[in-house]
Scaffold this motif. Structure first.
Motif, PDB file in Angstrom:
ATOM      1  N   PRO A  87       0.814  -1.219   0.000  1.00 11.92           N
ATOM      2  CA  PRO A  87       0.000   0.000   0.000  1.00 11.92           C
ATOM      3  C   PRO A  87       0.845   1.266   0.000  1.00 11.92           C
ATOM      4  N   LEU A  88       0.302   2.291  -0.618  1.00 15.65           N
ATOM      5  CA  LEU A  88       0.937   3.603  -0.582  1.00 15.65           C
ATOM      6  C   LEU A  88       0.907   4.119   0.844  1.00 15.65           C
ATOM      7  N   LYS A  89       1.823   4.972   1.178  1.00 17.89           N
ATOM      8  CA  LYS A  89       1.880   5.557   2.518  1.00 17.89           C
ATOM      9  C   LYS A  89       1.136   6.883   2.501  1.00 17.89           C
ATOM     10  N   SER A  90       0.197   7.018   3.410  1.00 16.86           N
ATOM     11  CA  SER A  90      -0.591   8.239   3.510  1.00 16.86           C
ATOM     12  C   SER A  90       0.142   9.276   4.350  1.00 16.86           C
ATOM     13  N   LYS A  91      -0.053  10.527   4.001  1.00 18.37           N
ATOM     14  CA  LYS A  91       0.497  11.629   4.803  1.00 18.37           C
ATOM     15  C   LYS A  91      -0.134  11.667   6.186  1.00 18.37           C
ATOM     16  N   THR A  92      -1.368  11.145   6.280  1.00 22.58           N
ATOM     17  CA  THR A  92      -2.070  11.211   7.565  1.00 22.58           C
ATOM     18  C   THR A  92      -1.650  10.082   8.496  1.00 22.58           C
ATOM     19  N   ASP A  93      -1.013   9.019   7.962  1.00 26.12           N
ATOM     20  CA  ASP A  93      -0.454   7.940   8.772  1.00 26.12           C
ATOM     21  C   ASP A  93      -1.446   7.365   9.772  1.00 26.12           C
ATOM     22  N   ASP A  94      -2.643   7.064   9.319  1.00 19.60           N
ATOM     23  CA  ASP A  94      -3.669   6.481  10.189  1.00 19.60           C
ATOM     24  C   ASP A  94      -3.452   4.972  10.250  1.00 19.60           C
TER      25      ASP A  94
END
Length: 181
Positions: free
Chosen positions: A168-175
């Motif tokens: 998975p891509l890494k989200s800026k929100t890091d949830d």
């Protein structure tokens, strides 16, 4: 955000305004929370308003919040709070899937399987449903059995290889709760 969230948990009448203030500052988690509030309403705090829910989901999705990407895609798919838009639905649901949202992985797999909003593509459906199943989606597991019957063994093998290679891509929100349903 934390204070507004605690106030919501306590059903504080000022909680919605506090969360809206945080959301208006551009915090995607708060924007998603506003979408959730308006989607179902909250007794004594906010009346359900699907149009507001969709607007907040879109803001959070455009701020790269993966759960909001899925929610906004689903609202487009169902025509909730605005027009039915299968193209936007497919785009946002796929994007959420790429960020690791299990419901998005299942949803895009079903869309490929049924040819809804995107061209039918059984191998691609198998890949995404395999990813969802690997993330604990039991319904995806049962759909894989149906798809296996429609595919050649080499197509299944290629789709399984693609599913295993998925990161998975890494989200800026890091949830960290993205896989939870």
């Amino acid at each position: 955000y934390e204070a507004a969230s605690l106030a919501l948990d306590a059903n504080d009448p000022k909680a919605v305004e506090a969360m809206r203030t945080v959301a208006d500052l551009g915090y995607p988690v708060a924007q998603y929370e506003m979408s959730t509030l308006y989607d179902g309403g909250r007794d004594g705090l906010v009346v359900a308003d699907k149009a507001q829910a969709r607007q907040w989901a879109e803001r959070a999705a455009r701020a790269d919040y993966p759960l909001a990407m899925y929610k906004f895609g689903l609202m487009n798919y169902n025509g909730e709070g605005g027009p039915l838009d299968y193209n936007a639905a497919a785009s946002w649901i796929r994007k959420s899937a790429e960020y690791g949202v299990r419901d998005g992985q299942f949803g895009i797999g079903v869309m490929y399987m049924q040819g809804t909003a995107i061209p039918e593509n059984a191998p691609e459906a198998y890949k995404w449903l395999s990813i969802a199943a690997n993330n604990g989606d039991r319904e995806a597991e049962s759909m894989l059995k149906e798809l296996r019957a429609r595919l050649k063994p080499e197509q299944v093998a290629t789709a399984q290889t693609a599913a295993r290679a998925f990161t998975p891509l890494k989200s800026k929100t890091d949830d960290t709760s993205l896989a939870a349903r």
